[in-house]
Design a protein around this motif. Structure first.
Motif, PDB file in Angstrom:
ATOM      1  N   ASN A  90       7.156  49.453  75.781  1.00  7.85           N
ATOM      2  CA  ASN A  90       7.199  49.519  74.514  1.00  7.85           C
ATOM      3  C   ASN A  90       8.088  48.703  73.915  1.00  7.85           C
ATOM      4  OD1 ASN A  90       4.637  50.882  74.030  1.00  7.85           O
ATOM      5  ND2 ASN A  90       5.915  53.217  74.515  1.00  7.85           N
ATOM      6  N   ILE A  92       9.860  46.604  70.464  1.00  7.15           N
ATOM      7  CA  ILE A  92       9.159  46.069  68.875  1.00  7.15           C
ATOM      8  C   ILE A  92      10.486  45.182  68.850  1.00  7.15           C
ATOM      9  CG2 ILE A  92       9.213  46.379  66.777  1.00  7.15           C
ATOM     10  CD1 ILE A  92       8.655  49.637  66.991  1.00  7.15           C
ATOM     11  N   ILE A 104       1.034  40.985  68.887  1.00  5.81           N
ATOM     12  CA  ILE A 104       1.473  41.774  69.239  1.00  5.81           C
ATOM     13  C   ILE A 104       0.911  41.156  70.974  1.00  5.81           C
ATOM     14  CG2 ILE A 104       0.439  44.228  70.586  1.00  5.81           C
ATOM     15  CD1 ILE A 104      -0.502  44.902  67.555  1.00  5.81           C
ATOM     16  N   ASN A 114       4.120  46.528  75.644  1.00  2.00           N
ATOM     17  CA  ASN A 114       3.355  46.365  74.546  1.00  2.00           C
ATOM     18  C   ASN A 114       4.512  45.574  73.601  1.00  2.00           C
ATOM     19  OD1 ASN A 114       0.592  47.700  74.212  1.00  2.00           O
ATOM     20  ND2 ASN A 114       1.645  50.003  74.648  1.00  2.00           N
ATOM     21  N   PHE A 116       5.847  44.048  70.072  1.00  2.00           N
ATOM     22  CA  PHE A 116       5.142  43.887  68.873  1.00  2.00           C
ATOM     23  C   PHE A 116       6.441  43.039  67.994  1.00  2.00           C
ATOM     24  CE2 PHE A 116       4.155  47.751  70.165  1.00  2.00           C
ATOM     25  CZ  PHE A 116       2.747  48.462  70.078  1.00  2.00           C
ATOM     26  N   ASN A 133       2.588  47.497  59.155  1.00  2.00           N
ATOM     27  CA  ASN A 133       1.625  47.673  60.128  1.00  2.00           C
ATOM     28  C   ASN A 133       2.130  49.101  61.593  1.00  2.00           C
ATOM     29  OD1 ASN A 133      -0.278  44.648  61.377  1.00  2.00           O
ATOM     30  ND2 ASN A 133       2.168  44.218  60.010  1.00  2.00           N
ATOM     31  N   THR A 134       3.101  50.001  61.011  1.00  2.00           N
ATOM     32  CA  THR A 134       3.311  50.885  61.348  1.00  2.00           C
ATOM     33  C   THR A 134       2.495  52.310  62.070  1.00  2.00           C
ATOM     34  OG1 THR A 134       4.962  51.550  59.752  1.00  2.00           O
ATOM     35  CG2 THR A 134       4.618  52.936  60.778  1.00  2.00           C
ATOM     36  N   ILE A 137       0.821  49.741  65.415  1.00  3.80           N
ATOM     37  CA  ILE A 137       1.667  49.889  66.024  1.00  3.80           C
ATOM     38  C   ILE A 137       2.022  51.433  66.721  1.00  3.80           C
ATOM     39  CG2 ILE A 137       4.060  50.242  66.523  1.00  3.80           C
ATOM     40  CD1 ILE A 137       5.011  47.858  64.653  1.00  3.80           C
TER      41      ILE A 137
END
Length: 325
Positions: A90, A92, A104, A114, A116, A133-134, A137
């Motif tokens: 993950n 971000i 994404i 993922n 982001f 978008n929290t 996510i």
């Protein structure tokens, strides 16, 4: 061209093709469960944007007796994007740019993964994108972590016959669990760990036990407390496992194996004793078989953090598939 020369070229081409094919395969992701790599420059991380990310993605997990963050966050500057952190499941990526956008990308550098991408013209634009978008996510990351746990569990599973025959379900229980108690409509499995243990309960009750009741929360609490009185006790008399009365558990209506289910997260304790810990309880309304099928996970680990243990139990429960009698 002689045969030897041709054979040499053929073998060279073969190995080159194999190497190229292997290069095309995505790398496997690494890292601990419930971790996020945040790629953001220090200037943004140390300001309002970093505060927003920490407040949202390291918020306290619900249902735990002590405060623990939703995710463990590791921050890296954008210039270090290449390297080991790109193997994280993950990621971000936050930066300023010419457009405001949220993208994404699945399996961009490794798999499963993922990534982001959050880009904004200004700090306020970035904050707005994060705010909007929290929820998505978090939902995606949690499902990815559950999928990863389930994948690892499948490497070594407990023989399913006992559970399958008794409840007409399949559920992926790791072989590290052992049977503690078995009743007509009840099974207790436990895994010993260095700091304590984790447990899984599977049982069924008549559908009338909770269906069409005015107070579902109260009735599910009564149901699980009655199971504690029957099967789960401390070493001393009158030390049954009960739902802790000081805090109301969290309660959600969800779908599990395409069936209506009620999810409860809270804290258990042994009555008249000092032992306690978190639990997750899933009551599945199985109309076809006229029953409520209950799968519950709980742990006792007073000296350790419990977030990851509880997600592992949740992943086991959510592997359930309910069959017909």
């Amino acid at each position: 061209m002689n045969k030897a020369h041709f054979l040499f070229l053929f073998i060279s081409f073969y190995f080159f093709s194999c190497a190229k094919k292997n290069d095309d395969l995505p790398r496997k992701t690494t890292g601990k469960i419930n971790s996020i790599s945040v790629i953001i420059d220090d200037q943004l991380w140390n300001g309002e944007i970093g505060d927003s990310i920490r407040n949202k993605f390291a918020a306290p997990v619900i249902g735990l007796p002590q405060e623990e963050p939703l995710f463990t966050i590791n921050q890296y500057p954008v210039k270090l994007m290449e390297g080991f952190m790109t193997d994280s499941r993950n990621i971000i990526v936050v930066k300023k740019g010419g457009k405001n956008k949220f993208v994404i990308k699945k399996d961009q550098y490794a798999a499963p993964q993922n990534v982001f991408h959050i880009t904004g013209k200004t700090a306020d634009a970035i904050l707005t994108i994060i705010q909007n978008n929290t929820s998505e996510i978090i939902k995606i990351i949690r499902q990815t972590e559950i999928d990863e746990i389930q994948r690892l569990n499948k490497k070594s599973l407990l023989d399913p016959k006992t559970v399958n025959n008794k409840f007409h379900i399949s559920v992926d229980i790791p072989s590290s669990y052992e049977y503690m108690v078995q009743g007509d409509n009840f099974i207790w499995l436990k895994k010993e760990i260095v700091s304590g243990n984790t447990s899984l309960l599977i049982y069924q009750v008549p559908i009338e036990s909770i269906k069409n009741k005015d107070n579902l929360v109260s009735n599910i609490i009564k149901m699980r407390d009655s199971i504690g009185r029957l099967y789960i006790h401390g070493k001393e008399p009158d030390t049954d496992m009960i739902t802790e009365e000081a805090y109301s558990p969290y309660f959600f209506k969800i779908k599990l194996d395409e069936k209506v289910a009620y999810e409860m997260k809270g804290t258990w304790e042994l009555k008249n004793d000092f032992m306690s810990g978190p639990f997750i309880n899933y009551a599945i309304i199985d109309e076809i078989n006229d029953r409520v099928l209950v799968l519950e996970g709980f742990c006792y680990s007073p000296s350790k953090e419990k977030r990851d243990m509880m997600l592992e139990l949740e992943a086991i429960v959510k592997s359930v598939a309910v069959g017909k009698k």
